[in-house]
Design a protein around this motif. Structure first.
Motif, PDB file in Angstrom:
ATOM      1  N   PRO A  93      29.881  67.723   1.338  1.00  0.00           N
ATOM      2  CA  PRO A  93      30.913  66.609   1.427  1.00  0.00           C
ATOM      3  C   PRO A  93      30.423  65.478   2.328  1.00  0.00           C
ATOM      4  CG  PRO A  93      32.035  68.576   1.408  1.00  0.00           C
ATOM      5  CD  PRO A  93      30.531  68.966   1.349  1.00  0.00           C
ATOM      6  N   ASP A  94      29.521  65.553   3.090  1.00  0.00           N
ATOM      7  CA  ASP A  94      28.892  64.602   3.975  1.00  0.00           C
ATOM      8  C   ASP A  94      27.748  63.709   3.482  1.00  0.00           C
ATOM      9  OD1 ASP A  94      26.915  66.638   4.297  1.00  0.00           O
ATOM     10  OD2 ASP A  94      26.939  66.509   6.532  1.00  0.00           O
ATOM     11  N   GLY A  95      27.684  64.241   2.070  1.00  0.00           N
ATOM     12  CA  GLY A  95      26.290  63.605   1.379  1.00  0.00           C
ATOM     13  C   GLY A  95      25.141  64.196   1.824  1.00  0.00           C
ATOM     14  N   TYR A 128      29.468  63.659  -4.263  1.00  0.00           N
ATOM     15  CA  TYR A 128      29.178  63.514  -3.056  1.00  0.00           C
ATOM     16  C   TYR A 128      27.699  63.046  -2.688  1.00  0.00           C
ATOM     17  CZ  TYR A 128      33.184  66.400  -1.996  1.00  0.00           C
ATOM     18  OH  TYR A 128      34.605  66.809  -1.966  1.00  0.00           O
ATOM     19  N   LEU A 177      37.199  60.978  -1.169  1.00  0.00           N
ATOM     20  CA  LEU A 177      36.682  61.535   0.266  1.00  0.00           C
ATOM     21  C   LEU A 177      37.471  61.759   1.316  1.00  0.00           C
ATOM     22  CD1 LEU A 177      33.715  58.898   0.092  1.00  0.00           C
ATOM     23  CD2 LEU A 177      33.745  61.278  -1.090  1.00  0.00           C
ATOM     24  N   SER A 181      33.655  64.116   5.011  1.00  0.00           N
ATOM     25  CA  SER A 181      32.818  63.228   4.345  1.00  0.00           C
ATOM     26  C   SER A 181      32.778  61.826   5.290  1.00  0.00           C
ATOM     27  CB  SER A 181      33.341  62.801   3.069  1.00  0.00           C
ATOM     28  OG  SER A 181      33.494  63.674   2.180  1.00  0.00           O
ATOM     29  N   LEU A 221      29.307  60.329   4.953  1.00  0.00           N
ATOM     30  CA  LEU A 221      29.128  59.841   3.503  1.00  0.00           C
ATOM     31  C   LEU A 221      29.754  58.255   3.440  1.00  0.00           C
ATOM     32  CD1 LEU A 221      27.885  59.582   0.772  1.00  0.00           C
ATOM     33  CD2 LEU A 221      29.969  61.349   0.083  1.00  0.00           C
TER      34      LEU A 221
END
Length: 639
Positions: free
Chosen positions: A110-112, A297, A318, A323, A326
């Motif tokens: 989810p954070d990229g 993501y 998001l 996230s 990201l």
């Protein structure tokens, strides 16, 4: 982006400036190392395992997929049967699960960040050098990006393979991360070759990465020429469709795209115009959720999100905590990089001596259904920063462009694009009906790329008379092009005496003009010498009648022709702007009007017109009426 499109298709079957200017006048631009930055997902990604071994995570070999057919043949058959009841759930589930399985190694958190440790196959200048690639992977290696088009081009300028480099990056990451990778790669190329600058040619996502690199690192002055082909500077339709979950395939536009990309001269769209492929939309809608599970993501997907919907989509998809990283990166891309393209790219050109050329396509709808003026994939506004009329509409007569641009007229002949607001108004070329990723297939665009990339002759859109800012595509799938003899392409004045029609066939298809219909001007054409035009040849067709004494007003010219393809008859409509007097007063209360003029069937009841269109014969009837009128005019000597 063409990789994603392929998935859909498979379902359906200046002291510094002075010094720089002086050097540019004496140096041969082709001597600089050439860095090739490809489109989306073109980079091969390798998964690095804990034991140091590696396996391919992207650019999958699908050769073994066929072995699974028996496993799915029964549920697929059931799914196809259920389509008759407007239920695509079964097929969508099968396809969606396969997508998830095939792409499980390229999923992001989810954070990229990536779930797995991936790296581009080719990372160093040595590994990415074309000479070394061909020695290791073969003469026709897919890692030599665009080689089918660049081989002859670089050979004619004596550019050796040892001076050409393929850039790879983790395309899942955002453009800022990819630009940092490109910065390091260029340093490596310069160290490897002993050069001081590079030339860059790029496409689509590569254009976004390159523009971001120039915005963030251009002051390093390590680039000489940069050619950005159909760049996704501010987004792409497929990301719009994915994030809004509202994809609706434009089947006819997709068929035009296929014809253009494959240099097809047979006009297969005529054969499918009446087909109702609504079931494809049902399937696509069903597979959007599993696709989002894979790419939702990815920083690049969020950088593809058009600015006008970014905040809305970010709030929808998001989580601010999960996230956060990201969001931070994508916010920087949207609020700092995209928002300042014009200023930053102009600085690269004016302060750092970088020649930047942007080539974009216009006047097509997005294949995936987003109703925007585009090149089939990237909206023209996202690609260039230009102001565009809504799809199927144009600016009203007398339209005044947003920015003065020193008195230079920046509105396209079709009056659909106002380039005065472009990021680089004097460095952006537009080709009407040029489809995404097929710029090398258009002879005029291909020659422009060559001049802009390997010479110092293209400083802006006024550098070379043969390369106007606006032009119709000359891809052979269009059969012909038309320009007036005295005016710039796409414009008409009282100086003109004839319409020049060129046969753009790649085959031995002789072309004959049957009729020329003019809407918006009282012009009649003599077709006596237009019955046989060989491939590559042009013919001047004189006209009679007074060119209206008015400017900034559009007319349409429809050329009906015969050829030797599977569909022997065809038509192409060209929009021309009259530049021949005072412009009418622009009515700001009605900024847009339809691109179409009244046609022979416009007076029919709406229901009947709809029926004829559903049957796929509406345009055919219009064409035959044009033919009959043309024959009447010529037989009875109305000229």
């Amino acid at each position: 982006m063409k990789k994603i499109l392929s998935v859909i298709l498979s379902v359906v079957l200046i002291v510094t400036p002075c010094v720089i200017a002086a050097r540019g006048a004496t140096d041969d631009a082709a001597q600089y190392p050439l860095v090739v930055v490809p489109g989306y997902s073109a980079s091969t990604l390798m998964k690095v395992n804990d034991d140091g071994s590696e396996e391919q995570a992207w650019m999958l070999n699908l050769g073994g997929v066929g072995g699974d057919i028996l496993e799915y043949i029964v549920p697929i058959a059931r799914g196809i049967g259920e389509l008759t009841m407007r239920n695509a759930d079964r097929l969508s589930t099968i396809i969606g699960n396969e997508i998830i399985d095939l792409t499980k190694l390229i999923v992001c958190n989810p954070d990229g960040t990536g779930k797995y440790n991936l790296r581009p196959l080719l990372e160093t200048a040595e590994d990415s050098c074309w000479a070394n690639i061909r020695e290791k992977y073969g003469e026709n290696s897919k890692y030599c990006f665009f080689s089918a088009y660049l081989n002859n081009m670089i050979a004619s300028y004596n550019v050796p393979d040892s001076n050409v480099f393929s850039f790879m990056c983790d395309f899942r990451m955002g453009a800022v991360d990819c630009a940092a990778r490109l910065d390091a790669f260029i340093d490596d190329v310069l160290a490897y070759t002993g050069g001081d600058r590079v030339n860059i040619v790029c496409e689509s996502h590569g254009g976004q990465v390159t523009a971001t690199y120039l915005s963030l690192y251009g002051e390093k002055q390590k680039v000489h020429n940069a050619v950005l082909n159909v760049p996704a500077l501010c987004g792409a339709s497929l990301a719009y469709d994915l994030l809004t979950q509202q994809a609706n395939l434009d089947e006819l536009e997709l068929l035009y795209f296929v014809e253009f990309a494959n240099l097809m001269e047979e006009d297969i769209h005529w054969l499918f115009e009446a087909e109702n492929l609504e079931f494809v939309d049902w399937i696509i809608q069903g597979i959007l959720p599993p696709i989002f599970k894979v790419v939702g993501y990815w920083g690049s997907i969020w950088d593809f999100c058009p600015p006008e919907i970014y905040d809305e989509m970010k709030a929808k998809w998001l989580d601010p905590d999960e996230s956060a990283l990201l969001i931070e990166k994508s916010d920087f891309m949207h609020y700092e990089v995209m928002a300042n393209y014009a200023e930053n790219l102009a600085a690269c050109r004016d302060e750092y001596g970088i020649n930047i050329t942007v080539i974009a396509g216009t006047d097509s709808g997005c294949c995936s259904g987003w109703r925007q003026n585009s090149d089939g994939i990237i909206s023209t506004a996202c690609s260039t920063g230009s102001t565009c009329a809504p799809l199927d509409e144009r600016f009203s007569d007398g339209y005044t462009q947003v920015n003065d641009c020193g008195g230079k007229y920046k509105v396209s002949p079709d009056m659909t694009v106002d380039a005065s607001t472009a990021f680089l108004p004097d460095n952006t070329f537009f080709f009407s009906k040029l489809y995404h990723g097929s710029e090398f297939e258009d002879p005029n665009a291909r020659l422009l790329i060559e001049k802009a990339l390997l010479t110092d002759t293209v400083k802006d859109v006024y550098s070379l008379p043969g390369f106007p800012q606006f032009r119709y595509s000359a891809n052979c799938s269009h059969a012909l092009t038309a320009e007036f003899d005295k005016s710039a392409p796409g414009y008409l004045s009282s100086d003109d005496e004839a319409l020049v029609i060129t046969n753009v066939s790649n085959k031995e298809y002789t072309l004959g003009v049957i009729n020329i219909t003019v809407d918006g001007a009282p012009l009649k054409f003599s077709l006596k010498n237009a019955g046989s035009i060989k491939p590559g040849e042009s013919v001047s067709i004189p006209f009679k009648g007074d060119v209206p004494q008015v400017s900034k007003t559009k007319i349409n010219i429809t050329v009906t022709y015969r050829t030797q393809g599977v569909t022997p008859l065809g038509e192409r409509v060209f929009g021309f702007t009259l530049m021949n007097g005072e412009a009418p007063e622009y009515d700001g209360s009605m900024p847009f009007v339809s691109t179409e003029f009244v046609n022979p069937l416009s007076d029919l009841p709406a229901g009947l017109r709809t029926l004829l269109k559903d049957l796929g014969i509406y345009n055919l009837i219009v064409m035959f009426i044009h033919i009959v009128r043309g024959l009447f005019d010529n037989v009875f000597g109305l000229l």
